[in-house]
Design an enzyme around this catalytic site. Sequence first.
Site, PDB file in Angstrom:
ATOM      1  N   HIS A 263     -12.097 -82.858 -12.229  1.00 24.02           N
ATOM      2  CA  HIS A 263     -13.390 -82.969 -12.417  1.00 24.02           C
ATOM      3  C   HIS A 263     -14.113 -81.974 -13.366  1.00 24.02           C
ATOM      4  CE1 HIS A 263     -17.623 -83.926 -11.005  1.00 24.02           C
ATOM      5  NE2 HIS A 263     -17.768 -82.890 -11.197  1.00 24.02           N
ATOM      6  N   GLU A 264     -13.859 -80.844 -13.159  1.00 27.46           N
ATOM      7  CA  GLU A 264     -14.312 -79.679 -13.605  1.00 27.46           C
ATOM      8  C   GLU A 264     -13.786 -79.487 -15.233  1.00 27.46           C
ATOM      9  OE1 GLU A 264     -16.737 -78.211 -12.582  1.00 27.46           O
ATOM     10  OE2 GLU A 264     -16.366 -78.749 -10.447  1.00 27.46           O
ATOM     11  N   HIS A 267     -16.019 -81.702 -17.291  1.00 24.40           N
ATOM     12  CA  HIS A 267     -17.383 -80.738 -17.642  1.00 24.40           C
ATOM     13  C   HIS A 267     -16.762 -79.952 -18.973  1.00 24.40           C
ATOM     14  CE1 HIS A 267     -20.355 -81.707 -14.727  1.00 24.40           C
ATOM     15  NE2 HIS A 267     -19.285 -81.232 -13.724  1.00 24.40           N
ATOM     16  N   GLU A 293     -22.488 -84.687 -16.050  1.00 20.63           N
ATOM     17  CA  GLU A 293     -21.688 -85.398 -14.718  1.00 20.63           C
ATOM     18  C   GLU A 293     -20.823 -86.549 -15.095  1.00 20.63           C
ATOM     19  OE1 GLU A 293     -20.675 -84.548 -10.997  1.00 20.63           O
ATOM     20  OE2 GLU A 293     -21.936 -83.386 -12.033  1.00 20.63           O
TER      21      GLU A 293
END
Length: 493
Positions: A263-264, A267, A293
């Site tokens: 997830h990170e 980003h 997001e």
Amino acid sequence: MSFQKLDQLGHKLEALEHALAILGADEATHMAVGGGEKRAEAMSSLAGMLHAQATAPEIGDWIAAEAEQLGEEQQAAVRELRRQYTNLTCLPVEFVERQTVARMRSEQLWRSLRARNDWAGFLPALEGVMALVREEAALRADALGLAPYDALMEQYDPGNRAADITPVFAELKAFLKDFLPRALAAQETRLARHPLKPLSGSYAVDRQRELGLAMMAAVGFDLTHGSLSVSHHPFCGGVPTDVRITTRYKTSDFLSALMGVLHETGHALYEQNLPKAWSHWPLGKARGMAVHESQSLFVEKQIGRNPAFWRWALPVVERHLGEAWSLDDILPHVHHVERGLIRVDADEVTYPLHVILRYELEQELVSGRLEVADLPEAWDARMRDYLDLSTIDNPADGPMQDVHWPSAAFGYFPSYTLGAMMAAQQWAALTREHPSADDDLAKGDFSSINGWRRDRIWSQGSRWSTPELLERATGEKLNASYFTEHLRKRYGG
């Protein structure tokens, strides 16, 4: 000439932003406990300097005087700077100071009172914050020519309007309320046929870390411009040339940290691939929270929970953790669905219902149709309706569970679900152009997937509003059907 002045100012602002971002990331990961007070002083001084320089009156004059023959990109840069300047200068300093004190006090109270489930003790602080949020919404609405709630959303996702989002969310909510019981029943049937193989629960942190780094590099993270650390709450911080991502490890469960890392990394890929020539202008920054997001959820959900990805990933997991899994054994863990009270622990199917609940309530709070004192009952009613759960005697897991409202962040919540929907829409557009995307994933080849995202999203920075960026990237406005189809295909049995 004034463009040159704005360009020089941009370099100064970027330097201060850089220092604040690195100090903030360090505070959350490596700072000694006793360093907090002086760190807060240093960051507060730098933030004050940054705000003063970014809101200096002469900037307005330079923007207004910009009559030179500018190229298209320079015009876009000035346009985005004007938008940011208006947003920064529309709140009086006296108001910002009042709000900052109320917000910090409310956050501190929230930390101690949430642990004690003490809604009555917390209520006056949240009422104080809410009064200031309503004041802020009115000030911003006046300066921006928007409805109060839209003016708050504009801070997080430029161009998003409740009139556009509400019907899309209504369609999604109707689908999910009907689909969730069917997804749970399908999961039960699958588990009856193929019982869940439990995780062994012996995953050394250093091995998990090496697995995370291997996955990051494979997915496209540039390890010469970023790093992986540990923090209480996973985040992506730092600056595009030095991205700091963090996760937290459970030795009992390797998927928790791995999904956090993916997830990170989503980003981080966005930050690392923004247009470098414009890094010191708002134009060169990420577009907003929903787009950000959408990039993290694209990597975590569209890629990281895709069965094709696991065809490639399982041997990598075995190499690092010494544990062999079959696709049939791992997917029930990766695709687990469960009703729950806590938004941050929710799965792909239930998560949007948590967000829609907050989106609906905060609009009522901002408009004054709902008072803070009535929040526990209003929350519980929607929780029963959407997830068949009650929070009436448990405000800690109801309206006290998130830090957003105590810290006055209203208009932020829709970004999470908009991001999930945008990610599904981007994946659908990408696979129309690259039908071999799943085959690429199964081979661990992320090049054409990342190439598409670089062209359509990353390299665009803040040139377009959030809705414009999505439409230009995918060929259409936000459309709930891509996300609902994605869920139906993955969880529908």
